[in-house]
Design a protein around this motif. Structure first.
Motif, PDB file in Angstrom:
ATOM      1  N   PRO A   1       0.808  -1.223   0.000  1.00 18.26           N
ATOM      2  CA  PRO A   1       0.000   0.000   0.000  1.00 18.26           C
ATOM      3  C   PRO A   1       0.841   1.273   0.000  1.00 18.26           C
ATOM      4  CG  PRO A   1      -0.904  -1.580   1.553  1.00 18.26           C
ATOM      5  CD  PRO A   1       0.431  -2.109   1.123  1.00 18.26           C
ATOM      6  N   GLN A   2       1.963   1.251   0.675  1.00 20.55           N
ATOM      7  CA  GLN A   2       2.851   2.414   0.702  1.00 20.55           C
ATOM      8  C   GLN A   2       3.434   2.675  -0.689  1.00 20.55           C
ATOM      9  OE1 GLN A   2       6.282   1.813   3.177  1.00 20.55           O
ATOM     10  NE2 GLN A   2       6.621   3.998   3.498  1.00 20.55           N
TER      11      GLN A   2
ATOM     12  N   CYS B   1      -1.376  -5.696   3.827  1.00 23.49           N
ATOM     13  CA  CYS B   1      -2.815  -5.427   3.867  1.00 23.49           C
ATOM     14  C   CYS B   1      -3.326  -5.261   5.297  1.00 23.49           C
ATOM     15  CB  CYS B   1      -3.595  -6.525   3.144  1.00 23.49           C
ATOM     16  SG  CYS B   1      -3.128  -8.208   3.601  1.00 23.49           S
ATOM     17  N   ASP B   2      -2.534  -5.631   6.298  1.00 23.76           N
ATOM     18  CA  ASP B   2      -2.915  -5.406   7.690  1.00 23.76           C
ATOM     19  C   ASP B   2      -2.659  -3.970   8.113  1.00 23.76           C
ATOM     20  OD1 ASP B   2      -3.722  -8.092   8.385  1.00 23.76           O
ATOM     21  OD2 ASP B   2      -1.600  -8.640   8.370  1.00 23.76           O
TER      22      ASP B   2
ATOM     23  N   LEU C   1      -8.609   1.289  -4.771  1.00 23.31           N
ATOM     24  CA  LEU C   1      -7.743   0.304  -4.121  1.00 23.31           C
ATOM     25  C   LEU C   1      -8.307  -1.107  -4.115  1.00 23.31           C
ATOM     26  CD1 LEU C   1      -6.213   2.249  -1.094  1.00 23.31           C
ATOM     27  CD2 LEU C   1      -5.040   1.447  -3.161  1.00 23.31           C
ATOM     28  N   ASP C   2      -9.601  -1.259  -3.838  1.00 23.96           N
ATOM     29  CA  ASP C   2     -10.160  -2.614  -3.800  1.00 23.96           C
ATOM     30  C   ASP C   2      -9.985  -3.309  -5.141  1.00 23.96           C
ATOM     31  OD1 ASP C   2     -10.879  -2.312  -1.170  1.00 23.96           O
ATOM     32  OD2 ASP C   2     -13.003  -1.936  -1.574  1.00 23.96           O
ATOM     33  N   ARG C   3     -10.280  -2.578  -6.212  1.00 20.10           N
ATOM     34  CA  ARG C   3     -10.119  -3.157  -7.544  1.00 20.10           C
ATOM     35  C   ARG C   3      -8.646  -3.408  -7.839  1.00 20.10           C
ATOM     36  NH1 ARG C   3     -10.742  -0.118 -13.259  1.00 20.10           N
ATOM     37  NH2 ARG C   3     -10.072  -1.855 -14.575  1.00 20.10           N
TER      38      ARG C   3
ATOM     39  N   GLY D   1       5.884  -6.603   3.777  1.00 19.49           N
ATOM     40  CA  GLY D   1       5.098  -5.552   3.157  1.00 19.49           C
ATOM     41  C   GLY D   1       4.173  -6.041   2.075  1.00 19.49           C
ATOM     42  N   ASN D   2       4.326  -7.285   1.636  1.00 16.99           N
ATOM     43  CA  ASN D   2       3.415  -7.855   0.649  1.00 16.99           C
ATOM     44  C   ASN D   2       2.005  -7.949   1.219  1.00 16.99           C
ATOM     45  OD1 ASN D   2       4.904  -9.299  -1.852  1.00 16.99           O
ATOM     46  ND2 ASN D   2       6.232  -9.407  -0.050  1.00 16.99           N
ATOM     47  N   ILE D   3       0.998  -7.709   0.390  1.00 14.41           N
ATOM     48  CA  ILE D   3      -0.340  -8.118   0.794  1.00 14.41           C
ATOM     49  C   ILE D   3      -0.351  -9.644   0.864  1.00 14.41           C
ATOM     50  CG2 ILE D   3      -1.429  -6.057  -0.191  1.00 14.41           C
ATOM     51  CD1 ILE D   3      -2.505  -7.914  -2.454  1.00 14.41           C
ATOM     52  N   GLU D   4      -1.323 -10.207   1.565  1.00 13.72           N
ATOM     53  CA  GLU D   4      -1.279 -11.647   1.814  1.00 13.72           C
ATOM     54  C   GLU D   4      -1.314 -12.451   0.516  1.00 13.72           C
ATOM     55  OE1 GLU D   4      -3.213 -15.023   4.772  1.00 13.72           O
ATOM     56  OE2 GLU D   4      -4.027 -12.984   4.759  1.00 13.72           O
TER      57      GLU D   4
END
Length: 238
Positions: free
Chosen positions: A57-58, A151-152, A78-80, A125-128
């Motif tokens: 996200p950063q 993502c947390d 962001l969701d998309r 830093g990766n989303i899950e």
């Protein structure tokens, strides 16, 4: 249950992914570039931004702000974006899997840690979905029953406490601070460990040298994780 309650001294080791566990042949950068173009029409100045140690996200917010988008415009997509990214990451992995590999010594170190009863987790830093894709491609995903992900929280320094709480849920054990190590390859990994008063082993298998990592404050810094015995001795002496 605590370390002192059962008389044992179990260890928790929380690993970064990119540059620490895996050399991923650029799949993440390629996937986020095409996903950002699809959703926002631009990847921003992506060729100028080192991703090392940043959360996903950063990375996205930094690039899109540089391209002139405001926070409301960024938030709206962001969701998309994460759906697009996960799909495109799968395609990139399929194309580049033969060039992806664990970092030197990683499988052997994970084996040795598991043999001692250590608990393994992730701070990345990766989303899950990105973590799962990259680690699955090199046969490592199932080695890590929990983690804290981009993502947390977009702030990497907020991730170790999340991982510690998930370790407690997984094991029923609260880990003493000197028995919960962070392993990473960037100054950001070092800073996030220090923010939670956790020891950190830094490895120069990414963009930063051993000297860089020592100057950043690593408790220990090695050229790689290849020498399993030496790494295990560092953990044991803590």
């Amino acid at each position: 249950m605590t370390d002192s309650a059962n008389g044992a001294h179990p260890m928790l080791v929380l690993f970064d992914i990119d540059g620490t566990l895996v050399h991923s042949a650029g799949v993440g950068r390629a996937a986020i570039t095409s996903a950002m173009i699809a959703v926002y029409g631009t990847p921003g100045p992506i060729d100028e931004l080192p991703f090392d140690g940043m959360t996903d996200p950063q990375i996205v917010r930094t690039l899109l702000r540089a391209a002139g988008l405001d926070d409301d415009e960024i938030r709206a997509g962001l969701d998309r974006l994460w759906v697009e990214y996960a799909a495109r990451l799968g395609d990139e992995i399929a194309d580049r899997r033969a060039r992806m590999r664990p970092a030197p010594g990683v499988p052997e170190l994970l084996d040795a840690l598991e043999e001692t009863g250590a608990t393994l987790g992730l701070v990345t830093g990766n989303i899950e979905a990105g973590a799962e894709g990259k680690l699955s491609a090199v046969g490592l995903w199932r080695r890590f029953p929990f983690g804290a992900f981009g993502c947390d929280d977009a702030d990497r320094n907020a991730l170790p406490p999340i991982a510690l709480e998930r370790a407690f849920r997984h094991t029923g054990r609260r880990y003493a601070s000197r028995r919960a190590w962070v392993v990473g390859d960037t100054p950001h990994d070092i800073a996030c460990a220090q923010a939670s008063q956790l020891p950190v082993l830094a490895v120069a298998t990414g963009r930063f040298s051993v000297d860089d990592l020592r100057r950043a404050g690593a408790d220990e810094a090695l050229s790689s994780l290849r020498d399993t015995g030496r790494v295990m001795s560092l953990f044991a002496c803590a």
